[in-house]
Enzyme design. Structure first.
Site, PDB file in Angstrom:
ATOM      1  CB  CYS A 108      -0.939  -0.203   1.246  1.00 31.94           C
ATOM      2  SG  CYS A 108      -2.253  -1.431   1.003  1.00 31.94           S
ATOM      3  CG  ASP A 109       3.815   2.431   3.134  1.00 33.74           C
ATOM      4  OD1 ASP A 109       2.879   3.179   3.252  1.00 33.74           O
ATOM      5  OD2 ASP A 109       4.422   2.002   4.059  1.00 33.74           O
ATOM      6  CG  LEU A 110       6.102  -0.265  -2.035  1.00 34.32           C
ATOM      7  CD1 LEU A 110       6.476  -1.865  -2.419  1.00 34.32           C
ATOM      8  CD2 LEU A 110       7.341   0.510  -2.363  1.00 34.32           C
TER       9      LEU A 110
END
Length: 418
Positions: A190-192
């Protein structure tokens, strides 16, 4: 591929984002990832970090880098997303430090931050404050839950977003299977995703600014990014109103499309159409399955999933893994082994694509990094410098961009501001 960062700076060639200056006030992964994308494409990225400690990920490990003198340096987590940046150590919680960031923002094109909602306003570093002095600034805020709404105040982490946005509900073994429970992805996906959406939106905003002269505020949220990335699973629910569930390594709408156990290892087999299915059956000497009324089309195979997959499981269990891969590849059936990370970096195709890039810091510390994945013909991505040591570029940037004297910088150091 081994590159000395200093040598690459001396051999500088025009790059796609030459002349774009980015202030990276973000930490951990989503923000730094987006800033590294811009840096790889040629932008100058100034990473603003807390004196003494820097980005949290410098301390996340092991493993850690080791300098030529044997002293342990930064965590591998830090090195994955901070290539091609200059590190400026600066305490903007002080009035003097905040003013320095404001001065830098006046000449910046982009600012990226991932502080909690309203966290920068007390320092005069929020969008409205900086826009007043630089209307063309593109200000990218990355949070867990957006700048508005009932959850806006909540802290956001990748793991939280994977759960709340439904990804974990469709990831992992099916109910009743060994190890069955909602499962997170093996990287902070999700960060990426959010970092990539941020980078894409920044590039769009730069183009819009070239057309209109106007900057803007980008509101990037982990939750929204992951909901978007539900892709076909989200679309299937919206159309069918049926709740997708966990089915392990199987595919919800394609059969066979899964991991199978061979005699001495596992193999991925993916048949995206009926022709590939027929080639699979022929290669395995199971031609009778091609016209079996239960399995003739993909729709029928999905309906009769258990029956067809049981047949394949029993047949393929007797095949040696490498022999099976060779046979299927020759037949034009998409297939692959499941590589460990060491096997990935020793794979001939990965090596051909140059996916490992070794850089060196000024002290000689070698920093292996993973390349920008898109091969651009002109101009390509650039690897100019290793992920920087904390504060390595503070004096250079303050002299060049703000005209501070050595004495002024020494005074800031005495006060713990830089």
């Amino acid at each position: 591929m081994s590159v000395n960062g200093e040598e690459k700076r001396k051999e500088h060639r025009p790059l796609a984002l030459d002349g774009i200056k980015v202030l990276d006030l973000s930490r951990v992964l989503a923000g730094p990832w987006s800033a590294q994308v811009l840096a790889d494409l040629g932008a100058e990225v100034l990473k603003i970090e807390r004196p003494g400690t820097g980005d949290d990920t410098r301390h996340w490990g092991p493993p850690f880098l080791k300098a030529p003198d044997g002293i342990t340096k930064d965590g591998a987590y830090f090195t994955c997303c901070n290539r091609n940046k200059r590190s400026v150590s600066l305490n903007f919680a002080t009035p003097e430090g905040a003013e320095i960031v404001r001065a830098m923002a006046r000449g910046a094109d982009v600012l990226i931050e991932n502080f909690k909602l309203g966290g920068l306003k007390k320092y005069g570093l929020d969008y409205e404050s900086l826009r007043a002095e630089n209307p063309a600034l593109i200000y990218c805020s990355i949070t867990g839950f957006s700048q508005t709404g009932p959850y806006a105040h909540r802290p956001g982490y990748d793991f939280v977003a994977q759960g709340m946005a439904g990804l974990m509900s469709i990831t992992g073994p099916a109910e009743g299977k060994p190890g069955s429970e909602p499962t997170r992805a093996g990287v902070a996906i999700c960060d990426l995703f959010t970092g990539m959406y941020a980078a894409t939106s920044i590039l769009a905003a730069l183009h819009w600014r070239n057309t209109t002269g106007k900057g803007q505020h980008l509101d990037c949220a982990l939750l929204a990014s992951q909901v978007s990335m539900l892709a076909n699973q989200g679309a299937s629910f919206l159309i069918s109103v049926e709740t997708p569930g966990r089915i392990g390594n199987e595919h919800p709408t394609i059969v066979p499309y899964r991991v199978v156990a061979a005699e001495n290892g596992h193999v991925i087999i993916t048949c995206g159409n009926d022709d590939q299915y027929a080639r699979l059956c022929t290669a395995l000497g199971m031609e009778e399955l091609i016209d079996d009324t239960r399995f003739r089309t993909n729709e029928l195979r999905v309906i009769n999933r258990t029956a067809i997959e049981t047949i394949f499981e029993q047949t393929l269990a007797a095949w040696p893994r490498d022999a099976l891969l060779t046979k299927l590849e020759a037949a034009g059936v998409p297939c692959a082994p499941i590589n460990t990370i060491p096997e990935v970096f020793s794979d001939p195709q990965v090596q051909h694509m140059g996916m490992r890039v070794d850089l060196r810091r000024e002290d000689g510390t070698r920093v292996p990094t993973i390349a920008y994945p898109v091969r651009m013909s002109d101009p390509p991505a650039s690897y100019r410098s290793a992920p920087p040591a904390l504060g390595a570029d503070t004096e250079t940037v303050l002299v060049r961009d703000l005209g501070l004297s050595p004495d002024q910088i020494a005074g800031l150091r005495e006060k713990g501001i830089v």
